[in-house]
Scaffold this active site. Structure first.
Site, PDB file in Angstrom:
ATOM      1  N   SER A 134      47.443 -38.832  41.758  1.00 13.40           N
ATOM      2  CA  SER A 134      47.771 -40.223  41.421  1.00 13.40           C
ATOM      3  C   SER A 134      47.494 -40.408  39.938  1.00 13.40           C
ATOM      4  O   SER A 134      46.772 -39.607  39.330  1.00 13.40           O
ATOM      5  CB  SER A 134      46.850 -41.149  42.220  1.00 13.40           C
ATOM      6  OG  SER A 134      46.971 -42.480  41.794  1.00 13.40           O
ATOM      7  N   TYR A 147      38.222 -44.427  45.274  1.00 13.41           N
ATOM      8  CA  TYR A 147      39.536 -43.765  45.442  1.00 13.41           C
ATOM      9  C   TYR A 147      39.826 -42.934  44.180  1.00 13.41           C
ATOM     10  O   TYR A 147      40.237 -41.772  44.280  1.00 13.41           O
ATOM     11  CB  TYR A 147      40.617 -44.828  45.652  1.00 13.41           C
ATOM     12  CG  TYR A 147      42.037 -44.293  45.643  1.00 13.41           C
ATOM     13  CD1 TYR A 147      42.530 -43.525  46.703  1.00 13.41           C
ATOM     14  CD2 TYR A 147      42.894 -44.556  44.574  1.00 13.41           C
ATOM     15  CE1 TYR A 147      43.830 -43.040  46.696  1.00 13.41           C
ATOM     16  CE2 TYR A 147      44.199 -44.073  44.563  1.00 13.41           C
ATOM     17  CZ  TYR A 147      44.663 -43.321  45.623  1.00 13.41           C
ATOM     18  OH  TYR A 147      45.949 -42.831  45.611  1.00 13.41           O
TER      19      TYR A 147
END
Ligand SMILES: NC(=O)c1ccc[n+]([C@@H]2O[C@H](COP(=O)([O-])OP(=O)(O)OC[C@H]3O[C@@H](n4cnc5c(N)ncnc54)[C@H](OP(=O)(O)O)[C@@H]3O)[C@@H](O)[C@H]2O)c1
Length: 269
Positions: A134, A147
């Site tokens: 990501s 995260y």
């Protein structure tokens, strides 16, 4: 026919990537916990094999993955490590149990699956390992810091793995999307009510209200297809809006104090 394993195939990016690969002629083993969703996909896609699988259950890896490896006479060519989720919450608001679970899914599960599949690729002297990271693996943000930590760990893993597999015929790629329109942004009512009592309540309300819609998952599926199918895949596929890409570049060159104060104000105030 070359075989590719896709984890987290039942939804979003994994689902789109599975369709892209299966339609291009790969045999796709689609792994996820929601077997009903995978079965429905198998009804629509030729070359798609649904497999019930939980990346957080390493004691079941041999039982599930050995038959897949055995049924692919020319070995597993591709592994798309995609399964993952976001648990929003500031560090002080998340329990250690939920932080561990996020790491178990987004990082340790992925490491375990990779270690399990790697010998099959090594035996063939070819393969592709495509890790869905990501932009959150390159930039850390408040209220989703844990995260981001899982994806930063993944970045270190992917980079070391690529160097360890240099000149083996196995190529490693990192997929770094910004915001993509999938179910990952769905936050349960239970979670929303838990977050209401936090000192970050205003930031959470903003996060839940403002999360932009993002790019379609087909853009990420195309990049994954490229990483699996081309002879010289890129190492990093940075996918997002011009604004998101500029943010990642800025993080690399701007002084820490400037970035931290700007982002803290933007996200928390
Ligand atoms: N959407 C974005 O904005 C975005 C941006 C950057 C990176 N990513 C990354 O892209 C990947 C896919 O996310 P998505 O956006 O497509 O989200 P999604 O639509 O929620 O899909 C997540 C997939 O992961 C699977 N999964 C979750 N926990 C699992 C477990 N324990 N074992 C096996 N499978 C599991 C889910 O299947 P089951 O629930 O059926 O198990 C589902 O198929 C993630 O790694 C995410 O971090 C997403």
């Amino acid at each position: 026919m070359k075989s590719v394993i896709v984890t987290g195939a039942s939804s979003g990016i994994g689902r789109a990537a599975s369709s892209r690969l299966a339609n291009a002629g790969y045999r796709v083993y689609g792994l996820a916990r929601s077997y009903d969703k995978l079965q429905a996909m198998a009804g629509e896609l030729a070359n798609f094999v649904p497999v019930e699988f939980d990346v957080t259950k390493p004691d079941k890896f041999d039982k599930v993955l050995d038959p897949i490896i055995a049924s692919s006479p020319s070995g597993i060519f591709g592994l798309v490590n995609n399964a993952g989720y976001v648990e929003p919450g500031a560090i002080e608001d998340l329990s250690m149990e939920s932080i561990r679970m996020q790491f178990e899914t987004n990082f340790f599960g992925l490491v375990g699956v990779t270690k399990k599949i790697l010998p099959s690729m090594m035996a063939q002297k070819e393969g592709r390992i495509v890790n869905v990271s990501s932009m959150a693996g390159m930039v850390s943000l408040p209220t989703i810091g844990m995260y981001c930590a899982t994806k930063h760990a993944l970045e270190a893993f992917t980079e070391a793995l690529r160097m360890e597999l240099w000149n083996t015929g196995i190529k490693v790629a990192s997929i770094n999307p910004g915001i993509i329109e999938t179910n990952i942004h769905f936050v349960t009512d239970e979670k929303v009510s838990q977050l209401k009592n936090s000192r970050f309540a205003k930031a959470y309300a903003k996060y839940l209200k403002e999360t932009p819609r993002g790019l379609p998952s087909s853009i990420v599926a195309d990049a994954i297809y490229d990483a699996v199918s081309t002879s010289k895949p890129k190492y990093r596929y940075l996918l997002g809006s011009a604004r998101e890409k500029a943010g990642v570049r800025l993080r690399r060159i701007a002084p820490d104090d400037i970035i931290h104060s700007l982002v803290a104000k933007r996200v928390l105030e």
